[in-house]
Design a protein around this motif. Sequence first.
Motif, PDB file in Angstrom:
ATOM      1  N   ASN A  15       4.609   2.503   5.642  1.00 38.59           N
ATOM      2  CA  ASN A  15       4.765   2.940   7.027  1.00 38.59           C
ATOM      3  C   ASN A  15       3.582   3.770   7.494  1.00 38.59           C
ATOM      4  O   ASN A  15       3.108   3.607   8.624  1.00 38.59           O
ATOM      5  N   ALA A  16       3.105   4.658   6.645  1.00 42.76           N
ATOM      6  CA  ALA A  16       1.982   5.523   7.025  1.00 42.76           C
ATOM      7  C   ALA A  16       0.726   4.714   7.327  1.00 42.76           C
ATOM      8  O   ALA A  16      -0.046   5.060   8.227  1.00 42.76           O
ATOM      9  N   LYS A  17       0.533   3.634   6.579  1.00 45.69           N
ATOM     10  CA  LYS A  17      -0.674   2.827   6.752  1.00 45.69           C
ATOM     11  C   LYS A  17      -0.466   1.676   7.743  1.00 45.69           C
ATOM     12  O   LYS A  17      -1.404   0.925   8.016  1.00 45.69           O
ATOM     13  N   ILE A  60       1.479   3.425  -8.945  1.00 49.84           N
ATOM     14  CA  ILE A  60       0.555   2.293  -9.056  1.00 49.84           C
ATOM     15  C   ILE A  60       0.622   1.436  -7.795  1.00 49.84           C
ATOM     16  O   ILE A  60      -0.410   1.010  -7.259  1.00 49.84           O
ATOM     17  N   ILE A  61       1.836   1.191  -7.301  1.00 46.51           N
ATOM     18  CA  ILE A  61       2.001   0.432  -6.055  1.00 46.51           C
ATOM     19  C   ILE A  61       1.273   1.126  -4.914  1.00 46.51           C
ATOM     20  O   ILE A  61       0.535   0.507  -4.141  1.00 46.51           O
ATOM     21  N   CYS A  62       1.472   2.428  -4.795  1.00 42.99           N
ATOM     22  CA  CYS A  62       0.884   3.170  -3.675  1.00 42.99           C
ATOM     23  C   CYS A  62      -0.636   3.215  -3.760  1.00 42.99           C
ATOM     24  O   CYS A  62      -1.320   3.098  -2.738  1.00 42.99           O
ATOM     25  N   ASP A  63      -1.175   3.381  -4.969  1.00 40.84           N
ATOM     26  CA  ASP A  63      -2.631   3.337  -5.132  1.00 40.84           C
ATOM     27  C   ASP A  63      -3.173   1.960  -4.749  1.00 40.84           C
ATOM     28  O   ASP A  63      -4.224   1.841  -4.107  1.00 40.84           O
ATOM     29  N   TYR A  64      -2.454   0.913  -5.167  1.00 38.76           N
ATOM     30  CA  TYR A  64      -2.865  -0.455  -4.843  1.00 38.76           C
ATOM     31  C   TYR A  64      -2.894  -0.654  -3.327  1.00 38.76           C
ATOM     32  O   TYR A  64      -3.864  -1.191  -2.775  1.00 38.76           O
ATOM     33  N   LEU A  65      -1.844  -0.237  -2.650  1.00 41.02           N
ATOM     34  CA  LEU A  65      -1.765  -0.410  -1.197  1.00 41.02           C
ATOM     35  C   LEU A  65      -2.902   0.327  -0.496  1.00 41.02           C
ATOM     36  O   LEU A  65      -3.477  -0.169   0.472  1.00 41.02           O
ATOM     37  N   PRO A  70      -7.691  -0.672   3.223  1.00 44.62           N
ATOM     38  CA  PRO A  70      -8.520   0.540   3.280  1.00 44.62           C
ATOM     39  C   PRO A  70      -8.440   1.328   4.592  1.00 44.62           C
ATOM     40  O   PRO A  70      -8.947   2.445   4.676  1.00 44.62           O
ATOM     41  N   GLU A  71      -7.790   0.743   5.621  1.00 48.27           N
ATOM     42  CA  GLU A  71      -7.660   1.492   6.859  1.00 48.27           C
ATOM     43  C   GLU A  71      -6.728   2.685   6.633  1.00 48.27           C
ATOM     44  O   GLU A  71      -5.733   2.581   5.938  1.00 48.27           O
TER      45      GLU A  71
END
Length: 213
Positions: A15-17, A60-65, A70-71
């Motif tokens: 949601n944040a991204k 790991i999921i959050c780092d991947y996202l 990259p925005e």
Amino acid sequence: MRFCPFAQRARLVLNAKGIKHEVVNIDLKDKPEWFLEKNPLGLVPTTETLAGELIYESPIICDYLDEFYPEKKLLPSSPFGKAQQKMTLEHFSKILPLFYKIAMLRKSNEDVSGHEAELKNKLSKLNEALVNKNTKFFGGDSITMIDYMMWPWFERLESFQLKQCLDGTPDLKKWAELMLEDEAVKATMHSADTHRAFQKSYAEGKPNYDYGL
């Protein structure tokens, strides 16, 4: 799973991204075969990309996202900044068992004062980290990855009957108030009453994963 704090981490970042996504909720008491075929470990959250790649474990999921989209980066650009956030997360991960231990002891009507004192002590160290940084959030004056990684448990403090553990940690208390103003937090959170209702059903051995729908 709608009430899983680890799954909420992934939803916060999505949601944040502003990443378009579909949420599929899993009944953890009766995991469907198609899900276990994709992830035999049966862990939530599990993310499947459009290319069919499967990723699990919330950090790991959050780092991947954050890397794949990259925005609006949530992780710092510097290696040291990233290391700082991972160290904070490592410290916080050692606090998490206390939330559940206190809840279990309360269920058995056992004394939790000692564990509450330990939790207050650990939260005071998080408060000190904010004081030393002299910033609104753990990564600066805007929300970053580490704030989202910790938030789900602070959302549940009231339903865990642990909100009083923030007494004496004014900076951490202010941080929690500021987090409530964030749009991603608003989009993913449940009220304390909703959390309590789910936790009650879970404690009774009949978790209502669809509560509130």
